[in-house]
Design a protein around this motif. Structure first.
Motif, PDB file in Angstrom:
ATOM      1  N   ARG A  20     -22.114  14.230  -3.870  1.00  0.00           N
ATOM      2  CA  ARG A  20     -22.571  15.142  -4.924  1.00  0.00           C
ATOM      3  C   ARG A  20     -21.801  14.922  -6.217  1.00  0.00           C
ATOM      4  NH1 ARG A  20     -23.448  20.152  -1.148  1.00  0.00           N
ATOM      5  NH2 ARG A  20     -25.650  19.834  -0.705  1.00  0.00           N
ATOM      6  N   LYS A  21     -20.476  14.741  -6.113  1.00  0.00           N
ATOM      7  CA  LYS A  21     -19.674  14.490  -7.308  1.00  0.00           C
ATOM      8  C   LYS A  21     -20.054  13.155  -7.936  1.00  0.00           C
ATOM      9  CE  LYS A  21     -15.413  17.059  -6.764  1.00  0.00           C
ATOM     10  NZ  LYS A  21     -13.959  16.942  -6.633  1.00  0.00           N
ATOM     11  N   ARG A  22     -20.215  12.141  -7.110  1.00  0.00           N
ATOM     12  CA  ARG A  22     -20.586  10.823  -7.636  1.00  0.00           C
ATOM     13  C   ARG A  22     -21.960  10.865  -8.287  1.00  0.00           C
ATOM     14  NH1 ARG A  22     -18.981   7.356  -2.536  1.00  0.00           N
ATOM     15  NH2 ARG A  22     -20.977   6.432  -2.989  1.00  0.00           N
ATOM     16  N   ALA A  23     -22.898  11.604  -7.706  1.00  0.00           N
ATOM     17  CA  ALA A  23     -24.237  11.732  -8.291  1.00  0.00           C
ATOM     18  C   ALA A  23     -24.165  12.470  -9.625  1.00  0.00           C
ATOM     19  CB  ALA A  23     -25.166  12.459  -7.329  1.00  0.00           C
ATOM     20  N   ALA A  24     -23.332  13.501  -9.704  1.00  0.00           N
ATOM     21  CA  ALA A  24     -23.187  14.244 -10.961  1.00  0.00           C
ATOM     22  C   ALA A  24     -22.573  13.367 -12.045  1.00  0.00           C
ATOM     23  CB  ALA A  24     -22.331  15.488 -10.721  1.00  0.00           C
ATOM     24  N   ILE A  25     -21.597  12.561 -11.690  1.00  0.00           N
ATOM     25  CA  ILE A  25     -20.968  11.648 -12.649  1.00  0.00           C
ATOM     26  C   ILE A  25     -21.992  10.634 -13.143  1.00  0.00           C
ATOM     27  CG2 ILE A  25     -19.254   9.805 -12.877  1.00  0.00           C
ATOM     28  CD1 ILE A  25     -17.487  11.454 -10.919  1.00  0.00           C
ATOM     29  N   LEU A  26     -22.773  10.084 -12.221  1.00  0.00           N
ATOM     30  CA  LEU A  26     -23.792   9.102 -12.585  1.00  0.00           C
ATOM     31  C   LEU A  26     -24.862   9.725 -13.480  1.00  0.00           C
ATOM     32  CD1 LEU A  26     -24.936   6.258 -12.252  1.00  0.00           C
ATOM     33  CD2 LEU A  26     -26.095   7.068 -10.202  1.00  0.00           C
ATOM     34  N   LYS A  27     -25.273  10.941 -13.160  1.00  0.00           N
ATOM     35  CA  LYS A  27     -26.288  11.629 -13.962  1.00  0.00           C
ATOM     36  C   LYS A  27     -25.768  11.906 -15.368  1.00  0.00           C
ATOM     37  CE  LYS A  27     -29.273  15.673 -13.849  1.00  0.00           C
ATOM     38  NZ  LYS A  27     -29.635  16.892 -13.130  1.00  0.00           N
ATOM     39  N   ALA A  28     -24.519  12.321 -15.489  1.00  0.00           N
ATOM     40  CA  ALA A  28     -23.929  12.587 -16.806  1.00  0.00           C
ATOM     41  C   ALA A  28     -23.814  11.299 -17.614  1.00  0.00           C
ATOM     42  CB  ALA A  28     -22.560  13.238 -16.638  1.00  0.00           C
ATOM     43  N   ALA A  29     -23.422  10.199 -16.964  1.00  0.00           N
ATOM     44  CA  ALA A  29     -23.314   8.925 -17.667  1.00  0.00           C
ATOM     45  C   ALA A  29     -24.680   8.452 -18.138  1.00  0.00           C
ATOM     46  CB  ALA A  29     -22.672   7.878 -16.753  1.00  0.00           C
ATOM     47  N   ALA A  30     -25.700   8.617 -17.311  1.00  0.00           N
ATOM     48  CA  ALA A  30     -27.055   8.218 -17.695  1.00  0.00           C
ATOM     49  C   ALA A  30     -27.544   9.047 -18.882  1.00  0.00           C
ATOM     50  CB  ALA A  30     -28.004   8.366 -16.507  1.00  0.00           C
ATOM     51  N   ALA A  31     -27.254  10.329 -18.880  1.00  0.00           N
ATOM     52  CA  ALA A  31     -27.663  11.192 -19.996  1.00  0.00           C
ATOM     53  C   ALA A  31     -26.966  10.766 -21.285  1.00  0.00           C
ATOM     54  CB  ALA A  31     -27.340  12.651 -19.672  1.00  0.00           C
ATOM     55  N   ARG A  32     -25.670  10.396 -21.190  1.00  0.00           N
ATOM     56  CA  ARG A  32     -24.953   9.927 -22.382  1.00  0.00           C
ATOM     57  C   ARG A  32     -25.579   8.658 -22.925  1.00  0.00           C
ATOM     58  NH1 ARG A  32     -20.383  11.060 -19.375  1.00  0.00           N
ATOM     59  NH2 ARG A  32     -20.022   8.849 -19.032  1.00  0.00           N
ATOM     60  N   VAL A  33     -25.940   7.746 -22.049  1.00  0.00           N
ATOM     61  CA  VAL A  33     -26.538   6.482 -22.491  1.00  0.00           C
ATOM     62  C   VAL A  33     -27.896   6.726 -23.124  1.00  0.00           C
ATOM     63  CG1 VAL A  33     -27.490   4.301 -21.661  1.00  0.00           C
ATOM     64  CG2 VAL A  33     -25.262   5.064 -20.852  1.00  0.00           C
ATOM     65  N   ILE A  34     -28.707   7.566 -22.515  1.00  0.00           N
ATOM     66  CA  ILE A  34     -30.048   7.848 -23.029  1.00  0.00           C
ATOM     67  C   ILE A  34     -29.974   8.492 -24.410  1.00  0.00           C
ATOM     68  CG2 ILE A  34     -32.074   9.315 -22.688  1.00  0.00           C
ATOM     69  CD1 ILE A  34     -31.748   8.771 -19.667  1.00  0.00           C
ATOM     70  N   HIS A  35     -29.035   9.412 -24.599  1.00  0.00           N
ATOM     71  CA  HIS A  35     -28.932  10.137 -25.862  1.00  0.00           C
ATOM     72  C   HIS A  35     -28.027   9.431 -26.869  1.00  0.00           C
ATOM     73  CE1 HIS A  35     -31.289  13.358 -24.254  1.00  0.00           C
ATOM     74  NE2 HIS A  35     -30.461  13.526 -23.250  1.00  0.00           N
ATOM     75  N   PRO A  40     -16.733   9.442 -23.108  1.00  0.00           N
ATOM     76  CA  PRO A  40     -15.666  10.407 -23.370  1.00  0.00           C
ATOM     77  C   PRO A  40     -14.273   9.801 -23.252  1.00  0.00           C
ATOM     78  CG  PRO A  40     -16.522  10.740 -21.181  1.00  0.00           C
ATOM     79  CD  PRO A  40     -17.392   9.696 -21.846  1.00  0.00           C
ATOM     80  N   LEU A  41     -14.196   8.541 -22.860  1.00  0.00           N
ATOM     81  CA  LEU A  41     -12.891   7.918 -22.699  1.00  0.00           C
ATOM     82  C   LEU A  41     -12.205   7.703 -24.042  1.00  0.00           C
ATOM     83  CD1 LEU A  41     -13.797   5.320 -19.951  1.00  0.00           C
ATOM     84  CD2 LEU A  41     -12.742   7.548 -19.669  1.00  0.00           C
ATOM     85  N   GLY A  42     -12.931   7.796 -25.138  1.00  0.00           N
ATOM     86  CA  GLY A  42     -12.327   7.694 -26.448  1.00  0.00           C
ATOM     87  C   GLY A  42     -12.467   6.316 -27.062  1.00  0.00           C
ATOM     88  N   ALA A  43     -11.856   5.314 -26.487  1.00  0.00           N
ATOM     89  CA  ALA A  43     -11.882   3.975 -27.070  1.00  0.00           C
ATOM     90  C   ALA A  43     -12.995   3.149 -26.442  1.00  0.00           C
ATOM     91  CB  ALA A  43     -10.542   3.288 -26.840  1.00  0.00           C
ATOM     92  N   THR A  44     -13.537   2.258 -27.252  1.00  0.00           N
ATOM     93  CA  THR A  44     -14.564   1.370 -26.715  1.00  0.00           C
ATOM     94  C   THR A  44     -13.895   0.225 -25.976  1.00  0.00           C
ATOM     95  OG1 THR A  44     -14.603   0.095 -28.757  1.00  0.00           O
ATOM     96  CG2 THR A  44     -16.174   1.905 -28.564  1.00  0.00           C
ATOM     97  N   ASN A  45     -14.619  -0.367 -25.095  1.00  0.00           N
ATOM     98  CA  ASN A  45     -14.108  -1.493 -24.317  1.00  0.00           C
ATOM     99  C   ASN A  45     -14.150  -2.745 -25.186  1.00  0.00           C
ATOM    100  OD1 ASN A  45     -13.640  -3.535 -22.476  1.00  0.00           O
ATOM    101  ND2 ASN A  45     -14.800  -2.546 -20.848  1.00  0.00           N
ATOM    102  N   PRO A  46     -13.010  -3.403 -25.452  1.00  0.00           N
ATOM    103  CA  PRO A  46     -13.008  -4.580 -26.327  1.00  0.00           C
ATOM    104  C   PRO A  46     -13.788  -5.751 -25.750  1.00  0.00           C
ATOM    105  CG  PRO A  46     -10.834  -4.225 -25.369  1.00  0.00           C
ATOM    106  CD  PRO A  46     -11.677  -3.051 -24.995  1.00  0.00           C
TER     107      PRO A  46
END
Length: 92
Positions: A20-35, A40-46
């Motif tokens: 359930r936690k992993r699904a919630a994390i995945l759903k939140a990440a997908a929503a961030r990508v879509i929008h 939230p990590l702050g820095a972009t991956n170089p």
């Protein structure tokens, strides 16, 4: 040779989050990508930033090459078909 202990094969590792936690994390990440919300990590991956620049350069080169091929194709004169190859009424 050690024997396999198959008494409790479905036991979950306590260090891993639940499904359930992993699904919630995945759903939140997908929503961030879509929008288009940044991570939230702050820095972009170089590494990803460098790959994005390389990808955009490759796309620009591909576009230039495709345009050059299109211009060359348009400039090419297509030869006319010889009259001997044109179908005639007696051929039918």
């Amino acid at each position: 040779m050690p024997s396999l202990n198959l008494r409790n094969v479905l036991r979950r590792d306590s260090n891993r989050p639940t499904f359930r936690k992993r699904a919630a994390i995945l759903k939140a990440a997908a929503a961030r990508v879509i929008h288009g919300v940044p991570s939230p990590l702050g820095a972009t991956n170089p590494v990803l930033s460098a790959l994005e620049v390389e990808f955009k350069d490759a796309i620009a080169e591909l576009t230039k090459a495709d345009d050059a091929i299109g211009r060359a194709y348009e400039a090419q004169d297509e030869p006319l078909m010889p009259a001997a190859l044109l179908p005639k009424r007696i051929d039918l």
